[in-house]
Design a protein around this motif. Structure first.
Motif, short mmCIF file in Angstrom:
data_model
loop_
_atom_site.label_atom_id
_atom_site.label_comp_id
_atom_site.label_asym_id
_atom_site.label_seq_id
_atom_site.Cartn_x
_atom_site.Cartn_y
_atom_site.Cartn_z
N MET A 21 -40.25 62.22 5.01
CA MET A 21 -40.35 61.44 6.25
C MET A 21 -41.07 62.27 7.30
O MET A 21 -40.77 63.44 7.48
N SER A 22 -41.99 61.62 8.00
CA SER A 22 -42.79 62.33 9.00
C SER A 22 -43.10 61.40 10.16
O SER A 22 -43.02 60.17 10.05
N ILE A 23 -43.47 62.00 11.27
CA ILE A 23 -43.90 61.22 12.43
C ILE A 23 -45.12 60.38 12.07
O ILE A 23 -45.24 59.23 12.48
N GLU A 24 -46.03 60.96 11.31
CA GLU A 24 -47.25 60.23 10.92
C GLU A 24 -46.90 58.94 10.18
O GLU A 24 -47.44 57.87 10.48
N ARG A 25 -45.98 59.04 9.23
CA ARG A 25 -45.59 57.85 8.46
C ARG A 25 -44.77 56.89 9.31
O ARG A 25 -44.87 55.67 9.14
N ALA A 26 -43.98 57.42 10.23
CA ALA A 26 -43.21 56.57 11.14
C ALA A 26 -44.15 55.76 12.03
O ALA A 26 -43.91 54.57 12.30
N GLU A 27 -45.21 56.39 12.49
CA GLU A 27 -46.17 55.69 13.34
C GLU A 27 -46.93 54.62 12.55
O GLU A 27 -47.26 53.56 13.09
N GLU A 28 -47.21 54.90 11.29
CA GLU A 28 -47.84 53.88 10.45
C GLU A 28 -46.90 52.69 10.29
O GLU A 28 -47.34 51.52 10.40
N SER A 29 -45.63 52.94 10.05
CA SER A 29 -44.65 51.86 9.94
C SER A 29 -44.58 51.06 11.22
O SER A 29 -44.49 49.83 11.20
N ARG A 30 -44.64 51.75 12.33
CA ARG A 30 -44.60 51.08 13.64
C ARG A 30 -45.78 50.15 13.82
O ARG A 30 -45.65 49.02 14.30
N ARG A 31 -46.96 50.60 13.40
CA ARG A 31 -48.16 49.75 13.50
C ARG A 31 -48.04 48.53 12.59
O ARG A 31 -48.42 47.42 12.97
N TRP A 32 -47.51 48.72 11.39
CA TRP A 32 -47.34 47.60 10.47
C TRP A 32 -46.34 46.59 11.02
O TRP A 32 -46.57 45.38 10.94
N LEU A 33 -45.25 47.07 11.55
CA LEU A 33 -44.21 46.18 12.07
C LEU A 33 -44.71 45.34 13.24
O LEU A 33 -44.21 44.24 13.49
N ALA A 34 -45.69 45.85 13.96
CA ALA A 34 -46.23 45.12 15.11
C ALA A 34 -46.86 43.80 14.68
O ALA A 34 -47.06 42.90 15.52
N HIS A 35 -47.13 43.63 13.39
CA HIS A 35 -47.72 42.38 12.89
C HIS A 35 -46.67 41.32 12.53
O HIS A 35 -47.04 40.20 12.19
N TRP A 36 -45.40 41.68 12.61
CA TRP A 36 -44.35 40.73 12.24
C TRP A 36 -43.93 39.93 13.47
O TRP A 36 -43.33 40.47 14.40
N PRO A 37 -44.25 38.64 13.53
CA PRO A 37 -43.97 37.86 14.74
C PRO A 37 -42.49 37.68 15.05
O PRO A 37 -42.14 37.29 16.16
N THR A 38 -41.62 37.97 14.08
CA THR A 38 -40.18 37.87 14.32
C THR A 38 -39.70 38.88 15.35
O THR A 38 -38.74 38.62 16.09
N LEU A 39 -40.37 40.01 15.44
CA LEU A 39 -39.97 41.05 16.39
C LEU A 39 -40.45 40.70 17.79
O LEU A 39 -41.51 40.11 17.98
N ALA A 40 -39.65 41.11 18.78
CA ALA A 40 -40.06 40.93 20.16
C ALA A 40 -41.29 41.80 20.44
O ALA A 40 -41.45 42.88 19.87
N ALA A 41 -42.13 41.32 21.30
CA ALA A 41 -43.33 42.08 21.65
C ALA A 41 -42.95 43.29 22.50
O ALA A 41 -42.13 43.20 23.41
N TYR A 207 -36.95 53.28 11.09
CA TYR A 207 -36.12 53.53 12.26
C TYR A 207 -36.75 54.55 13.22
O TYR A 207 -36.30 54.70 14.36
N GLY A 208 -37.78 55.25 12.75
CA GLY A 208 -38.47 56.18 13.63
C GLY A 208 -39.07 55.52 14.85
O GLY A 208 -39.31 56.17 15.87
N THR A 209 -39.31 54.20 14.75
CA THR A 209 -39.83 53.45 15.90
C THR A 209 -38.92 53.59 17.11
O THR A 209 -39.39 53.69 18.25
N ILE A 210 -37.62 53.61 16.87
CA ILE A 210 -36.66 53.72 17.98
C ILE A 210 -36.85 55.05 18.71
O ILE A 210 -36.90 55.10 19.94
N ALA A 211 -36.95 56.13 17.94
CA ALA A 211 -37.14 57.45 18.54
C ALA A 211 -38.46 57.51 19.30
O ALA A 211 -38.52 58.01 20.43
N ALA A 212 -39.52 57.01 18.68
CA ALA A 212 -40.84 57.06 19.31
C ALA A 212 -40.85 56.34 20.65
O ALA A 212 -41.35 56.86 21.66
N GLU A 213 -40.28 55.14 20.68
CA GLU A 213 -40.24 54.37 21.92
C GLU A 213 -39.40 55.05 22.98
O GLU A 213 -39.80 55.14 24.16
#
Length: 409
Positions: A21-41, A207-213
């Protein structure tokens, strides 16, 4: 109970762990999740609660509010969906599908027979069912006897097949694995076991998205700046959330990382027992708690690899302490916004209050008037009826008070 972890160290992030697990991979996950309309903007709120901080005798108290991430309000929507997408991308590598296209359902016709299965206490199953519905694949969720009908219905509403067994969470994990082997389904679990680590890793990485934000919202953009928090209190469970958060902070700040404390129900103390045994271990209690999302009896071995060197303290709270914390955070204050915190969502607050009320614990946790504490409200009213029963008012009432408070600022 509160114990210090004899294995905890302050050092740079382990190279072997960074390969997982790395910040780099967490940021990639974060970018991918941004495409899911179910999540709040955009990011979820990072609320500052100065009145409660004063009550606890600390400098700052920040609450990352995951109840706002998506309906019905849980951090799990960051883990299961990204793990599902990564699973499909691996299984259909020749197709070169993107996360954006998968979340948009553009390959649903080809995925109609692709089936995923998982055990859940409620929130992980809900998140996986929602993602499967968006993507267009089939989903089977195994629940145990302690999961409420309210939570079961919310999962079924996303088209998932729900199977209830007579047992606890750990028994449902075993049953999900059995069904997968029997039918050729794919397990998307948030806990690991021998030979099964790839998908739990992806769940934790989300879950790294939470820490990043939280770091960005607190004004720290990189490791070159000081960590904005001295303490982070995290929910227990199997350890996945805590692992995803501590790995991000530790990679960013190393020896200057915050102090991490994990909070569990007394009845489901598998992580505390792991610290005592210095290996992934089982809980000693009944694993039946009002904190349903944390009612887990077995530590995830993969998560423990990240927690063992980084978590400074492990503690347990009882159900009454969690219920009191739900009421406190819902009430707000003259300067504190009211927050809908679910039974598991308030574990960190319940732990903070317990540390404040016990001088010996407070000293061992290094909490003082200069402390800047981060809590994560991991869920809102995921079972609205139970929330109303425990808090004495509905989640809608608390949200209305929240709107009034923020509009009067």
């Amino acid at each position: 109970m509160f114990i210090t972890n004899p294995q905890a160290v302050r050092d740079t992030y382990d190279v072997a762990l960074r390969q997982i697990m790395s910040i780099e991979r967490a940021e990639e996950s974060r970018r991918w999740l941004a495409h899911w309309p179910t999540l709040a903007a955009g990011p979820t709120p990072l609320w500052s609660l100065p009145d409660l901080a004063a009550r606890l005798g600390i400098a700052q108290l920040a609450v990352k509010d995951e109840s706002k991430r998506a309906a019905p309000g849980s951090f799990k929507v960051l883990g299961a969906p990204i793990a599902l997408v990564r699973l499909i991308v691996r299984q259909f590598a020749a197709q070169k599908w993107t996360a954006a296209d998968l979340f948009a359902g553009r390959h649903a016709a080809l995925l109609g027979s692709f089936t995923v299965v998982s055990a859940t206490d409620g929130n992980h199953g809900h998140a996986l069912a929602a993602a499967a519905q968006s993507i267009g694949c089939r989903c089977v969720i195994v629940i145990h006897r302690y999961v409420s009908e309210e939570r079961a219905a919310s999962i079924a509403a996303f088209g998932a097949r729900v199977i209830r067994i007579d047992g606890n969470y750990d028994a449902s994990v075993v049953e999900a694995a059995r069904l997968a082997a029997e039918h050729g389904w794919h397990v998307v679990s948030d806990t690991s076991w021998d030979g099964y680590e790839e998908i739990p890793r992806d769940v934790m990485q989300g879950y790294g998205t939470i820490a990043a934000e939280a770091i960005e919202q607190a004004g720290s953009a990189s490791h070159a700046t000081a960590c904005p928090f001295t303490h982070v209190l995290l929910q227990g469970g199997v350890g996945g959330l805590a692992a995803g958060i501590v790995s991000y902070f530790t990679e960013m700040w190393g020896v200057q990382r915050p102090m991490f404390i994990v909070v569990e129900p007394q009845q489901a103390d598998c992580l505390l027992q792991s610290a005592l045994a210095q290996r992934a271990a089982l809980a000693t209690g009944s694993v039946d708690s009002v904190m349903a999302g944390l009612a887990c009896g077995a530590t995830s071995p993969l998560a423990w690899r990240f927690l063992a060197p980084s978590v400074d303290g492990f503690m347990t709270v009882d159900d009454d302490e969690a219920i009191d914390a739900m009421r406190i955070i819902a009430a707000g204050g003259p300067r504190d916004v009211p927050i809908v915190g679910g039974e598991s969502g308030v574990a960190g607050l319940a732990g903070s209050i317990a540390l404040t009320n016990r001088a010996g614990w407070r000293e061992r946790a290094a909490l003082d008037a200069a402390s800047r504490v981060l809590l994560i409200n991991t869920e809102g009213a995921t079972a609205p009826g139970l929330y109303r029963e425990l808090v004495g008012r509905s989640a809608d009432d608390v949200l209305a008070a929240q709107v009034r408070h923020t509009s009067n600022r």
